[in-house]
Design a protein around this motif. Structure first.
Motif, PDB file in Angstrom:
ATOM      1  N   ASP A 296       0.831  -1.119  -0.099  1.00 44.27           N
ATOM      2  CA  ASP A 296      -0.043  -0.081   0.309  1.00 44.27           C
ATOM      3  C   ASP A 296       1.005   1.272  -0.117  1.00 44.27           C
ATOM      4  O   ASP A 296       1.527   1.653   0.992  1.00 44.27           O
ATOM      5  CB  ASP A 296      -0.869  -0.074   1.228  1.00 44.27           C
ATOM      6  CG  ASP A 296      -2.396   0.706   0.902  1.00 44.27           C
ATOM      7  OD1 ASP A 296      -2.485   1.093  -0.082  1.00 44.27           O
ATOM      8  OD2 ASP A 296      -2.896   0.793   2.071  1.00 44.27           O
ATOM      9  N   ILE A 297       1.043   1.811  -1.094  1.00 46.79           N
ATOM     10  CA  ILE A 297       2.174   3.002  -1.258  1.00 46.79           C
ATOM     11  C   ILE A 297       1.145   4.246  -1.660  1.00 46.79           C
ATOM     12  O   ILE A 297       0.632   4.211  -2.455  1.00 46.79           O
ATOM     13  CB  ILE A 297       2.904   2.784  -2.630  1.00 46.79           C
ATOM     14  CG1 ILE A 297       3.836   1.524  -2.251  1.00 46.79           C
ATOM     15  CG2 ILE A 297       3.772   3.848  -2.701  1.00 46.79           C
ATOM     16  CD1 ILE A 297       4.267   1.186  -3.512  1.00 46.79           C
ATOM     17  N   VAL A 298       1.551   5.043  -0.650  1.00 51.87           N
ATOM     18  CA  VAL A 298       0.689   6.397  -0.909  1.00 51.87           C
ATOM     19  C   VAL A 298       1.457   7.371  -1.900  1.00 51.87           C
ATOM     20  O   VAL A 298       2.650   7.351  -1.791  1.00 51.87           O
ATOM     21  CB  VAL A 298       0.793   7.297   0.508  1.00 51.87           C
ATOM     22  CG1 VAL A 298       0.057   8.623   0.435  1.00 51.87           C
ATOM     23  CG2 VAL A 298      -0.189   6.447   1.521  1.00 51.87           C
ATOM     24  N   GLU A 299       0.876   7.742  -2.848  1.00 54.48           N
ATOM     25  CA  GLU A 299       1.336   8.576  -3.805  1.00 54.48           C
ATOM     26  C   GLU A 299       0.588  10.033  -3.988  1.00 54.48           C
ATOM     27  O   GLU A 299      -0.356  10.053  -3.851  1.00 54.48           O
ATOM     28  CB  GLU A 299       1.649   7.855  -5.312  1.00 54.48           C
ATOM     29  CG  GLU A 299       2.214   6.534  -5.240  1.00 54.48           C
ATOM     30  CD  GLU A 299       2.125   5.814  -6.632  1.00 54.48           C
ATOM     31  OE1 GLU A 299       1.291   6.399  -7.421  1.00 54.48           O
ATOM     32  OE2 GLU A 299       2.761   4.868  -6.833  1.00 54.48           O
ATOM     33  N   ASP A 300       1.412  11.003  -4.398  1.00 56.76           N
ATOM     34  CA  ASP A 300       0.824  12.283  -4.690  1.00 56.76           C
ATOM     35  C   ASP A 300      -0.125  12.236  -5.975  1.00 56.76           C
ATOM     36  O   ASP A 300       0.472  11.586  -6.775  1.00 56.76           O
ATOM     37  CB  ASP A 300       1.687  13.338  -4.866  1.00 56.76           C
ATOM     38  CG  ASP A 300       2.656  13.603  -3.333  1.00 56.76           C
ATOM     39  OD1 ASP A 300       1.833  13.533  -2.236  1.00 56.76           O
ATOM     40  OD2 ASP A 300       3.602  13.995  -3.421  1.00 56.76           O
ATOM     41  N   SER A 301      -1.201  13.134  -5.886  1.00 58.08           N
ATOM     42  CA  SER A 301      -2.176  12.981  -6.950  1.00 58.08           C
ATOM     43  C   SER A 301      -1.872  14.261  -7.742  1.00 58.08           C
ATOM     44  O   SER A 301      -1.753  15.540  -7.121  1.00 58.08           O
ATOM     45  CB  SER A 301      -3.590  12.596  -6.577  1.00 58.08           C
ATOM     46  OG  SER A 301      -4.438  13.103  -7.674  1.00 58.08           O
ATOM     47  N   ALA A 302      -2.207  14.485  -9.083  1.00 58.62           N
ATOM     48  CA  ALA A 302      -2.134  15.694  -9.801  1.00 58.62           C
ATOM     49  C   ALA A 302      -3.375  16.552  -9.551  1.00 58.62           C
ATOM     50  O   ALA A 302      -3.525  17.900  -9.974  1.00 58.62           O
ATOM     51  CB  ALA A 302      -2.019  15.433 -11.334  1.00 58.62           C
TER      52      ALA A 302
END
Length: 88
Positions: free
Chosen positions: A56-62
């Motif tokens: 479960d990897i948190v990534e920034d969203s555009a």
């Protein structure tokens, strides 16, 4: 087996006419009978492959939270608010 189609329809927020109730009851009884005939795969008789879970990897969203929330019909403290679906 007694299946209360009207109660199921109410809980699922479905509009089923009185003319369709007998057909839905018959179909649901057929489904329940089919499921009851499925083999029991529990215990030691069933050795399946374990499910592989991804990280479960948190990534920034555009897209910003504000941009997403402007489409929500209702929000509470920056989160989507939905109608209660479970009766207590």
């Amino acid at each position: 087996m007694d299946i209360n189609v009207r109660k199921i329809a109410e809980l699922a927020s479905l509009d089923i006419s009185d003319d369709d109730i007998p057909r839905f009851e018959r179909d649901m009884k057929d489904i329940a009978a089919m499921v009851s005939e499925l083999p029991d795969l529990g215990g030691e008789s069933f050795i399946g492959m374990p499910m592989e879970l991804r990280s479960d990897i948190v990534e920034d969203s555009a897209v910003s939270r504000e941009e997403l929330m402007k489409n929500a019909p209702e929000s509470v403290k920056g989160c989507f608010a939905v109608p209660r679906t479970v009766e207590y």
